[in-house]
Design a protein around this motif. Structure first.
Motif, short mmCIF file in Angstrom:
data_model
loop_
_atom_site.label_atom_id
_atom_site.label_comp_id
_atom_site.label_asym_id
_atom_site.label_seq_id
_atom_site.Cartn_x
_atom_site.Cartn_y
_atom_site.Cartn_z
N ALA A 1 0.83 -1.20 0.00
CA ALA A 1 0.00 0.00 0.00
C ALA A 1 0.87 1.26 0.00
CB ALA A 1 -0.94 0.00 1.21
N LEU A 2 1.89 1.28 0.83
CA LEU A 2 2.76 2.45 0.89
C LEU A 2 3.51 2.67 -0.42
CD1 LEU A 2 4.14 2.14 4.52
CD2 LEU A 2 2.71 3.98 3.63
N LYS A 3 3.93 1.58 -1.06
CA LYS A 3 4.61 1.70 -2.35
C LYS A 3 3.67 2.32 -3.38
CE LYS A 3 7.69 0.18 -5.63
NZ LYS A 3 7.49 1.25 -6.60
N ARG A 4 2.43 1.83 -3.40
CA ARG A 4 1.45 2.40 -4.34
C ARG A 4 1.16 3.86 -4.04
NH1 ARG A 4 -3.79 -1.09 -4.43
NH2 ARG A 4 -4.39 0.58 -5.84
N CYS A 5 1.06 4.20 -2.76
CA CYS A 5 0.82 5.60 -2.35
C CYS A 5 2.00 6.47 -2.77
CB CYS A 5 0.62 5.70 -0.85
SG CYS A 5 -0.94 5.00 -0.26
N GLY A 6 3.21 5.96 -2.56
CA GLY A 6 4.41 6.70 -2.95
C GLY A 6 4.49 6.93 -4.45
N ASP A 7 4.17 5.89 -5.21
CA ASP A 7 4.19 6.02 -6.68
C ASP A 7 3.16 7.04 -7.15
OD1 ASP A 7 6.21 4.13 -6.84
OD2 ASP A 7 4.87 2.47 -7.36
N LEU A 8 1.97 7.00 -6.55
CA LEU A 8 0.92 7.96 -6.91
C LEU A 8 1.36 9.38 -6.56
CD1 LEU A 8 -1.95 8.63 -7.87
CD2 LEU A 8 -2.73 8.18 -5.54
N ALA A 9 1.92 9.55 -5.37
CA ALA A 9 2.37 10.88 -4.95
C ALA A 9 3.45 11.40 -5.89
CB ALA A 9 2.90 10.83 -3.51
N LYS A 10 4.40 10.54 -6.24
CA LYS A 10 5.47 10.97 -7.14
C LYS A 10 4.91 11.43 -8.47
CE LYS A 10 9.62 9.30 -9.49
NZ LYS A 10 10.59 8.20 -9.60
N THR A 11 3.99 10.67 -9.03
CA THR A 11 3.38 11.01 -10.31
C THR A 11 2.66 12.36 -10.23
OG1 THR A 11 3.10 8.69 -10.86
CG2 THR A 11 1.72 10.24 -12.05
N GLU A 12 1.93 12.58 -9.15
CA GLU A 12 1.18 13.82 -9.00
C GLU A 12 2.11 15.01 -8.76
OE1 GLU A 12 -2.10 14.17 -9.71
OE2 GLU A 12 -1.84 12.08 -10.32
N VAL A 13 3.16 14.83 -7.96
CA VAL A 13 4.11 15.92 -7.72
C VAL A 13 4.83 16.30 -9.00
CG1 VAL A 13 6.27 16.53 -6.55
CG2 VAL A 13 4.45 15.46 -5.27
N LYS B 1 14.43 21.63 -2.12
CA LYS B 1 13.96 21.99 -0.78
C LYS B 1 13.40 23.41 -0.79
CE LYS B 1 18.00 20.92 0.94
NZ LYS B 1 19.14 20.69 1.82
N PHE B 2 14.02 24.29 -1.56
CA PHE B 2 13.58 25.68 -1.59
C PHE B 2 12.24 25.83 -2.30
CE2 PHE B 2 18.34 25.91 -1.75
CZ PHE B 2 18.49 26.13 -0.40
N VAL B 3 11.97 24.95 -3.25
CA VAL B 3 10.67 24.96 -3.93
C VAL B 3 9.59 24.60 -2.91
CG1 VAL B 3 9.26 23.85 -5.71
CG2 VAL B 3 11.67 24.40 -6.18
N GLU B 4 9.86 23.61 -2.09
CA GLU B 4 8.88 23.16 -1.09
C GLU B 4 8.75 24.13 0.07
OE1 GLU B 4 5.93 20.68 0.46
OE2 GLU B 4 6.89 20.56 -1.49
N PHE B 5 9.87 24.50 0.66
CA PHE B 5 9.85 25.27 1.90
C PHE B 5 10.04 26.78 1.71
CE2 PHE B 5 11.51 21.02 3.05
CZ PHE B 5 10.44 20.62 3.82
N PHE C 1 4.72 19.13 -2.72
CA PHE C 1 4.54 17.89 -1.97
C PHE C 1 3.37 18.02 -1.00
CE2 PHE C 1 8.81 17.47 -3.58
CZ PHE C 1 8.91 16.12 -3.88
N LYS C 2 3.30 19.15 -0.32
CA LYS C 2 2.20 19.37 0.63
C LYS C 2 0.87 19.43 -0.11
CE LYS C 2 0.58 22.47 4.25
NZ LYS C 2 0.85 23.70 4.99
N ARG C 3 0.83 20.12 -1.24
CA ARG C 3 -0.41 20.20 -2.02
C ARG C 3 -0.84 18.81 -2.50
NH1 ARG C 3 0.24 24.24 -6.62
NH2 ARG C 3 2.37 23.51 -6.58
N THR C 4 0.12 17.99 -2.89
CA THR C 4 -0.20 16.63 -3.32
C THR C 4 -0.75 15.83 -2.15
OG1 THR C 4 1.45 16.66 -5.06
CG2 THR C 4 0.78 14.49 -4.25
N PHE C 5 -0.14 15.97 -0.98
CA PHE C 5 -0.62 15.25 0.20
C PHE C 5 -2.08 15.60 0.48
CE2 PHE C 5 -1.52 15.39 4.75
CZ PHE C 5 -1.41 14.04 5.05
N ILE C 6 -2.40 16.87 0.45
CA ILE C 6 -3.76 17.30 0.74
C ILE C 6 -4.74 16.76 -0.31
CG2 ILE C 6 -5.27 19.35 0.82
CD1 ILE C 6 -2.78 20.83 2.06
N ARG C 7 -4.36 16.81 -1.56
CA ARG C 7 -5.23 16.40 -2.66
C ARG C 7 -5.42 14.88 -2.73
NH1 ARG C 7 -3.38 19.65 -6.39
NH2 ARG C 7 -1.70 18.30 -7.02
N GLU C 8 -4.39 14.11 -2.41
CA GLU C 8 -4.43 12.66 -2.63
C GLU C 8 -4.75 11.83 -1.40
OE1 GLU C 8 -4.24 11.28 -5.63
OE2 GLU C 8 -4.04 13.29 -6.44
#
Length: 145
Positions: free
Chosen positions: A34-46, A103-107, A118-125
């Motif tokens: 499950a975590l691998k699938r979640c990670g792959d989805l997050a990567k694709t969306e980011v 890191k500067f793009v994120e923070f 990354f944060k926007r992806t977390f909220i959306r997914e």
């Protein structure tokens, strides 16, 4: 980049059933899948929303340019953090590799505000990740019956 924990709360009954029937090893394998699938989805969306320069030959710090976009080289790793299996998508805050600038793009920095892909992806997914865990636990439950 951001360390975000996911607690699957809408699946409490399913989790209880699986925990009663499965061994800890079987449960950990389902979590890994499950975590691998979640990670792959997050990567694709980011990758879709992470900024990319028009000229990749000018991206990054002069002298350490990779001639690739950070968005195309997002790392994913599974590891235990405080005894919990965790998927880390992106660069950790202390990372100093060739894509350290992500890191500067994120923070953000003193010269630019954070865009936080990354944060926007977390909220959306987040709801999609719950569905992924539900699917993996249902697969394990079917296997155990």
């Amino acid at each position: 980049m951001n360390m975000v924990s996911i607690e699957v709360t809408g699946l409490k009954e399913l989790i209880k059933q699986v925990e009663q029937l499965a061994t800890s090893r079987e449960l950990e394998e389902a979590d890994k899948k499950a975590l691998k699938r979640c990670g792959d989805l997050a990567k694709t969306e980011v990758q879709k929303i992470m900024p990319k320069s028009q000229d990749v030959s000018k991206s990054g710090r002069k002298g350490s340019r990779t001639f690739k976009h950070a968005a195309d080289n997002i790392p994913i790793k599974l590891k235990k953090v405080d005894g919990q299996l965790t998927v880390i998508v992106g660069w950790e805050k202390g990372s100093n590799d060739a894509y350290f600038y992500s890191k500067f793009v994120e923070f953000g920095s003193s010269k630019m505000p954070p865009s936080a892909p990354f944060k926007r992806t977390f909220i959306r997914e987040r709801k999609e990740w719950d569905k992924i865990f539900e699917e993996e636990y249902n697969k394990l439950l079917e296997k155990l019956r």
